[in-house]
Design a protein around this motif. Sequence first.
Motif, mmCIF file in Angstrom:
data_model
loop_
_atom_site.group_PDB
_atom_site.id
_atom_site.type_symbol
_atom_site.label_atom_id
_atom_site.label_comp_id
_atom_site.label_asym_id
_atom_site.label_seq_id
_atom_site.Cartn_x
_atom_site.Cartn_y
_atom_site.Cartn_z
ATOM 1 N N TYR A 36 0.887 -0.761 -0.298
ATOM 2 C CA TYR A 36 0.034 0.281 0.146
ATOM 3 C C TYR A 36 1.455 1.903 -0.005
ATOM 4 O O TYR A 36 0.439 2.072 -0.423
ATOM 5 C CB TYR A 36 -0.699 -0.016 1.128
ATOM 6 N N HIS A 37 2.208 1.488 0.968
ATOM 7 C CA HIS A 37 2.896 2.509 1.239
ATOM 8 C C HIS A 37 3.618 2.246 -0.467
ATOM 9 O O HIS A 37 4.467 3.795 -0.420
ATOM 10 C CB HIS A 37 3.501 2.873 2.032
ATOM 11 N N TYR A 77 1.971 2.493 -2.941
ATOM 12 C CA TYR A 77 1.316 3.796 -3.812
ATOM 13 C C TYR A 77 1.449 5.510 -3.411
ATOM 14 O O TYR A 77 2.065 5.917 -3.675
ATOM 15 C CB TYR A 77 0.294 3.677 -3.623
ATOM 16 N N THR A 78 1.356 4.947 -1.587
ATOM 17 C CA THR A 78 1.434 6.964 -0.435
ATOM 18 C C THR A 78 3.081 7.410 -0.461
ATOM 19 O O THR A 78 3.118 8.176 -0.683
ATOM 20 C CB THR A 78 1.077 6.678 1.147
ATOM 21 N N GLN A 126 5.182 6.788 1.922
ATOM 22 C CA GLN A 126 4.684 7.231 3.406
ATOM 23 C C GLN A 126 5.556 6.542 3.348
ATOM 24 O O GLN A 126 5.780 4.888 3.165
ATOM 25 C CB GLN A 126 3.826 7.344 3.732
ATOM 26 N N GLU A 152 -10.109 5.473 -0.178
ATOM 27 C CA GLU A 152 -9.065 5.381 -0.603
ATOM 28 C C GLU A 152 -8.616 4.323 -0.656
ATOM 29 O O GLU A 152 -7.490 4.249 -1.561
ATOM 30 C CB GLU A 152 -8.136 4.694 2.325
ATOM 31 N N LYS A 160 -9.184 4.946 -4.688
ATOM 32 C CA LYS A 160 -7.527 5.830 -5.187
ATOM 33 C C LYS A 160 -6.011 4.612 -5.353
ATOM 34 O O LYS A 160 -6.135 4.514 -6.496
ATOM 35 C CB LYS A 160 -7.275 6.847 -4.618
ATOM 36 N N TYR A 161 -5.926 3.495 -4.265
ATOM 37 C CA TYR A 161 -4.826 2.507 -4.246
ATOM 38 C C TYR A 161 -5.091 1.605 -5.561
ATOM 39 O O TYR A 161 -4.547 1.280 -6.675
ATOM 40 C CB TYR A 161 -5.204 1.509 -3.262
#
Length: 711
Positions: free
Chosen positions: A589-590, A592-593, A595, A613, A616-617
Amino acid sequence: KTLYDITNEKDNTNIVEDTLHWNPRRIYTFNLKSKEITRLTSNAYRINNYEVSENGQYLVYREIRSPDYGVDGNPKPNYVLMDLKANTSNKILQGLQSPTGFKFTRDGKGFYFSAETSSDPEWNGSGIRELYYYTFATGDYTKVPLEWENGLAGEYFLNGNGLIVQLANGPLRKVRYYEKNGGDWSWKNIALGDQQEHVSVLAFNQDSGKLIYRYSTASKLPEYFLAKISVGRKNVSLEESQTLTSLNDKLKKKPIAKSEVIYWKGANEEEVNGILYYPKNYEAGKKYPLVLSIHGGPTGVDRDSWSERWSTYPQIFTDKNAFVLKPNYHGSGNHSQAFVESIKNGKYYSLEEVDLYNGIHHLNQKGYIDMDKLGLMGWSNGAILATWMTLQYPDMFKVAAPGAGDVNWTSDYGTCRFGVTFDQSYFGGAPWDDTNGKHYNEWYIKYSPIFEIEKIKTPTIIFHGSEDRSVPRDQGWEYYRGLQQVGKAPVKFLWFPGQPHGLQKITHQLRKMKEEIAWFETYLFKDKMEENEAFKKDSPLASLLTLQQNMTEEGLLGKMKDGALLPTVVSMGKDSISIGTHEVTLAQYHAYTGQSYDRLLANKPVTGLSKGEIEKYLSWLSGKSGADYRLPNTKEAKKWHKKARTAYKNQNNLNHWGGYELTTLDVPDLQTKLGELKISLIKNAGTHPMVKVKEGVVIYDLGGNVAEYYT
């Protein structure tokens, strides 16, 4: 049962033979209205076959006169015709070999039957079956002039003064229509179009004139048809043909090997034939392994019709890119009497050996096969010939798989349930008969592989049923012990408890096939992976090893693409969707972010996301991968929820932590208790055993860990 029978039934003693108490078996009638039982016959021996005319006037039966008849074929049975209205009976059909298949005509004038024609009727020797007609008025029978040297094949059917007759034609079959006109018969071929020579008639109804027949070839699955017979002055045809039922729909979608009937010069420069199956990925000019799949009998026959079963399964070997040849060697049925009887009187093995050897070299001359990759398999007489070939050509074959075959004819004579008739016919006498100046019958020694078994070097897997009386069960033990003691070839022996000559239990049939295929993979195809016998394929270790295949070198679940960590997916089938093999992890997931996150938690599933959310992912993931990613819809979610309810054991869920199967009433109280925990119960994705969704498709955490969204 007599008093003697009742008195002596108190234990499990098996009385092999007791001629003093071999009681008769007679025929009775049972009146459905009055429930009265009336005896029809007063025979002194055992009736084992009978037929009653449609009008109830005539009865014909066969009476076996000795408990040894099945073994030595003597004395010959009585055949009796009874006129039930006149209460008379007469012995008939004397001098014929094994009459059977009695069918009364509707005009009440007689009946048809078939009988064997051979050169050694005293031993019920194999030959051809011919058709006869018995006339009540004269008390005599006449041979129906089939004008076909191979005789009958399969059942025949009456149609008034006509007959539908199936004729033996080597690997093929003819269907003719015969008509009786007074004392003469005439015939016409039944027009079957492009199905000609590949039809078997299974049933016929005289009243409707309709028949059921099967059509297939060695490379075409069976189809069943209902049709009406149309008899014209010049032609006979089938009309109003319609498919009766559709079978094997799933198998029809699989690739089927090309096949053809081939011919070559065998023993005595005579033509022999067989069915050749091509490798599924055959390319002209390339050479392939050859599996010789040999039929039993020896009067069995391989026809150009669909034949896939536990004892012979050419489609599986053609899947492995091998040719398969099913040879119809000398002695095979469905051929002429001369061909069927050619291997009698001391010629057993000698002609078949040449046929098989020449068949192999025929394919080699065509450039089809790799002579360094030859294998043999067969059941019963097929096993006997497979063994003989490994004895005569020790360096020719890489593998052999004989099932229920003889290696010692001296013991077969006394222990086989038909040993006397078979061995007398094919070996020209009993073991103790003096031949060629010797005080014994040398053919029993010459043709018993056990006496030369030290020559065999071919890796051999042996199969035998513990209750086999056709090829005595101890033949398998003699075979195995001989190879084991000589020690020149790898040998394996599978003994099937409670099984007769042909394996009947599906579990045993499947085990035989799996063991046989593995043997061929090891010694012929040499593509069998070495198995770790301590490794269980559905164990937690197997699950972890499968999980590891979906990890990066850094130990992150997923796959790298263009510098980004993406989830792994598995296809549900051809032209179908793919699903994620694991829950989406924090690391995925991160990616993508962008973070940061705790690397120690990289493979834990990401939780607490809103639906927005997630969308969007998925949009980012679709763009990054080039595939269309989405959440499951309601229908799909219900399907997976149903699967999850069957796969909850050994998963990370409330049942696991509670230690029992919860009810809905238990859940609130257990959740209260779980609230006292200061640690998270969520595990890394894939921690618990994988769940098999279908063949070749496994996913993780379906029955636990965290819940999933759907639309």
